[in-house]
Design a protein around this motif. Structure first.
Motif, short mmCIF file in Angstrom:
data_model
loop_
_atom_site.label_atom_id
_atom_site.label_comp_id
_atom_site.label_asym_id
_atom_site.label_seq_id
_atom_site.Cartn_x
_atom_site.Cartn_y
_atom_site.Cartn_z
N ALA A 107 -46.33 33.33 -19.72
CA ALA A 107 -45.58 34.56 -19.98
C ALA A 107 -45.95 35.66 -18.98
CB ALA A 107 -45.83 35.03 -21.40
N MET A 108 -47.25 35.81 -18.72
CA MET A 108 -47.69 36.85 -17.79
C MET A 108 -47.30 36.53 -16.36
SD MET A 108 -48.72 39.07 -19.77
CE MET A 108 -49.02 40.20 -18.41
N SER A 109 -47.13 35.25 -16.06
CA SER A 109 -46.66 34.88 -14.73
C SER A 109 -45.30 35.49 -14.45
CB SER A 109 -46.59 33.35 -14.61
OG SER A 109 -46.00 32.96 -13.39
N ALA A 110 -44.41 35.46 -15.44
CA ALA A 110 -43.08 36.07 -15.27
C ALA A 110 -43.19 37.58 -15.11
CB ALA A 110 -42.20 35.72 -16.48
N VAL A 111 -44.14 38.20 -15.83
CA VAL A 111 -44.33 39.64 -15.72
C VAL A 111 -44.82 40.02 -14.32
CG1 VAL A 111 -45.64 41.63 -16.57
CG2 VAL A 111 -44.76 39.92 -18.18
N TYR A 112 -45.83 39.31 -13.84
CA TYR A 112 -46.39 39.62 -12.53
C TYR A 112 -45.37 39.38 -11.42
CZ TYR A 112 -50.75 39.40 -15.18
OH TYR A 112 -51.74 39.60 -16.11
N PHE A 113 -44.59 38.32 -11.56
CA PHE A 113 -43.58 38.06 -10.54
C PHE A 113 -42.49 39.14 -10.58
CE2 PHE A 113 -39.56 36.22 -9.10
CZ PHE A 113 -39.93 35.83 -7.82
N GLY A 114 -42.17 39.61 -11.78
CA GLY A 114 -41.18 40.69 -11.89
C GLY A 114 -41.66 41.95 -11.19
N ILE A 115 -42.96 42.26 -11.32
CA ILE A 115 -43.51 43.43 -10.63
C ILE A 115 -43.47 43.24 -9.13
CG2 ILE A 115 -45.58 44.84 -10.32
CD1 ILE A 115 -46.36 44.12 -13.19
N ALA A 116 -43.80 42.01 -8.69
CA ALA A 116 -43.76 41.71 -7.25
C ALA A 116 -42.34 41.87 -6.71
CB ALA A 116 -44.26 40.29 -7.00
N LEU A 117 -41.36 41.43 -7.49
CA LEU A 117 -39.95 41.55 -7.07
C LEU A 117 -39.51 43.00 -7.02
CD1 LEU A 117 -37.65 39.65 -6.27
CD2 LEU A 117 -36.90 39.67 -8.66
N ALA A 118 -40.05 43.82 -7.93
CA ALA A 118 -39.73 45.25 -7.90
C ALA A 118 -40.32 45.92 -6.66
CB ALA A 118 -40.25 45.93 -9.17
N ILE A 119 -41.50 45.46 -6.24
CA ILE A 119 -42.13 46.03 -5.05
C ILE A 119 -41.43 45.57 -3.78
CG2 ILE A 119 -44.27 46.06 -3.69
CD1 ILE A 119 -45.79 45.77 -6.33
N ARG A 120 -41.08 44.29 -3.73
CA ARG A 120 -40.45 43.71 -2.55
C ARG A 120 -39.17 42.99 -2.94
NH1 ARG A 120 -41.41 46.13 1.47
NH2 ARG A 120 -43.56 46.41 2.12
N PRO A 121 -38.07 43.72 -3.17
CA PRO A 121 -36.79 43.05 -3.48
C PRO A 121 -36.35 42.14 -2.34
CG PRO A 121 -36.67 45.40 -3.94
CD PRO A 121 -37.94 45.18 -3.19
N GLN A 122 -36.72 42.52 -1.13
CA GLN A 122 -36.44 41.71 0.06
C GLN A 122 -37.74 41.53 0.84
OE1 GLN A 122 -33.53 40.30 0.72
NE2 GLN A 122 -32.49 41.29 -1.02
N PRO A 123 -37.91 40.39 1.51
CA PRO A 123 -39.12 40.20 2.32
C PRO A 123 -39.24 41.29 3.37
CG PRO A 123 -37.96 38.12 2.06
CD PRO A 123 -37.04 39.20 1.51
N GLY A 124 -40.46 41.77 3.58
CA GLY A 124 -40.67 42.83 4.56
C GLY A 124 -42.06 43.40 4.46
N GLY A 125 -42.23 44.61 4.96
CA GLY A 125 -43.54 45.24 4.96
C GLY A 125 -44.28 45.00 6.26
N SER A 126 -45.54 45.37 6.26
CA SER A 126 -46.38 45.20 7.45
C SER A 126 -47.83 45.15 7.01
CB SER A 126 -46.14 46.36 8.44
OG SER A 126 -46.51 47.59 7.84
N VAL A 127 -48.72 45.06 8.00
CA VAL A 127 -50.15 45.01 7.72
C VAL A 127 -50.89 45.53 8.95
CG1 VAL A 127 -50.52 42.67 8.60
CG2 VAL A 127 -52.00 43.55 6.79
N ASN A 128 -52.08 46.05 8.75
CA ASN A 128 -52.90 46.50 9.87
C ASN A 128 -53.12 45.36 10.84
OD1 ASN A 128 -55.70 46.77 11.21
ND2 ASN A 128 -55.28 48.85 10.50
N PHE A 129 -52.70 45.53 12.09
CA PHE A 129 -52.72 44.44 13.06
C PHE A 129 -54.15 43.98 13.35
CE2 PHE A 129 -53.14 42.96 17.46
CZ PHE A 129 -52.26 41.89 17.43
N GLU A 130 -55.07 44.91 13.54
CA GLU A 130 -56.44 44.53 13.86
C GLU A 130 -57.07 43.73 12.71
OE1 GLU A 130 -55.25 47.55 14.21
OE2 GLU A 130 -55.25 47.80 16.40
N PHE A 131 -56.81 44.15 11.49
CA PHE A 131 -57.34 43.42 10.33
C PHE A 131 -56.75 42.02 10.26
CE2 PHE A 131 -56.36 42.19 5.91
CZ PHE A 131 -57.65 41.96 5.46
N ALA A 132 -55.42 41.93 10.43
CA ALA A 132 -54.76 40.62 10.35
C ALA A 132 -55.24 39.69 11.46
CB ALA A 132 -53.24 40.80 10.43
#
Length: 341
Positions: free
Chosen positions: A144-169
């Motif tokens: 049940a919580m898996s669906a909740v966590y995935f729903g939050i992830a989908l709210a944060i990223r409706p579409q793939p995208g974003g970035s990350v600190n290049f030096e860290f990555a």
């Protein structure tokens, strides 16, 4: 004197033999997983046109480390005779969060990493609270919580995208003197998280709970706190995996297929690594090598030109065989205590 020395020697032998048996059995799963991985990886390198180059080893290590972190996250609940079906969703949620927070300069990047780890710990602790105090079965609660966590992830990223600190990555995904940094990350997790947990009171309690929760309760072991800690650390380890995924992809993506894949493969990796699905026995090292075995299966299918459509069939077969072998041992025993020898 001879009449006395005989029984004394016999007693000492009886004390030594079970100890040797227990030690060899405890390490059997790890050794088998290491051997299988070594053979499979050598075959994979042999089939490669360029051989086992440093770049190829680094790429394989990065992919294997992702599943290894999720597998270690799965190991902790399994030891308590539970199962966490939300590790994949927590992994994806952490990836989406990291692609939003782990950006900018060193200070904001560090703050973002800490924030993602805290969210992972919160996800794990929520699972633990529902299971311990809500008295729900781990399968139902974490599903049940898996669906909740995935729903939050989908709210944060409706579409793939974003970035990350290049030096860290770049630091997290490269290698130094042919040693992948992702492998060093796994070593750090084992040294700074797994070993202290394994040697702690609550860590030892989790193994006792998996062996026999009733006996653990009668012995005064803090069952609730031990389970809560196991699920909380599981969330943290899944979050570390999500951060590493962000460093590898430079983005975040809320995909249910990724969550399901890592959840199922983590179970296979745990079993291949020698952790008992009946609780009370397990190792982070075994789960790491089990994860690399699962990842190498996919790589071998590619180098042997197996139709990509059939790859889930082969991976699912490996998962089924691994779980079946883990259960076969229990069916053969006459005394349940033999499981933990």
């Amino acid at each position: 004197m001879s009449e006395i020395s005989g029984p004394v020697d016999l007693v000492s032998q009886k004390k030594r033999i079970p100890l040797i048996g227990r030690l060899s059995s405890a390490q059997r799963g790890i050794l088998i997983a290491m051997l299988i991985f070594a053979v499979m990886f050598l075959v994979y390198g042999w089939k490669q046109a360029t051989g086992l180059t440093p770049n190829m080893i680094n790429t394989a290590a990065n992919k294997g480390a992702l599943l290894a972190l999720v597998a270690m996250a799965q190991t902790l609940p399994v030891i308590t005779r539970g199962l966490d079906l939300s590790v994949g969703a927590t992994f994806v949620l952490s990836n989406c969060l990291a692609s939003t927070l782990v950006v900018g300069g060193p200070v904001t990047t560090s703050a973002g990493i800490i924030a993602v780890l805290i969210v992972g710990a919160i996800c794990g602790s929520i699972n633990g609270i529902i299971i311990v105090y809500g008295r729900l079965q781990p399968l139902i609660a974490t599903l049940a919580m898996s669906a909740v966590y995935f729903g939050i992830a989908l709210a944060i990223r409706p579409q793939p995208g974003g970035s990350v600190n290049f030096e860290f990555a770049d630091f997290m995904t490269r290698s130094t003197y042919a040693v992948p940094h992702s492998v060093l990350l796994l070593l750090a997790v084992v040294v700074f998280i797994w070993i202290p947990y394994r040697r702690s009171v609550l860590g030892r309690a989790s193994f006792a709970i998996g062996s026999s929760e009733q006996a653990a309760y009668m012995s005064g072991i803090p069952i609730n706190r031990a389970k809560l800690l196991a699920y909380t650390l599981s969330g943290v380890l899944a979050a570390i995996g999500g951060i590493l995924l962000t460093a590898l992809t430079y983005s975040g993506a809320a995909k249910m297929s990724i969550a399901n894949e890592y959840t199922l493969n983590s179970i296979g990796a745990v079993v291949i690594g020698g952790t008992s699905l009946f609780g009370g026995a397990g190792s982070a090292i075994g789960s790491i090598f089990g994860a690399f075995v699962m990842r190498t299966v996919g790589d071998l299918l590619i180098v042997f030109d197996i139709n990509p459509v059939l790859q889930p069939l082969f991976v699912g077969t490996v998962l089924l065989v691994a779980v079946s072998l883990g259960s076969l041992r229990v069916l053969r025993i006459k005394n349940r205590l033999d499981i933990y020898r």
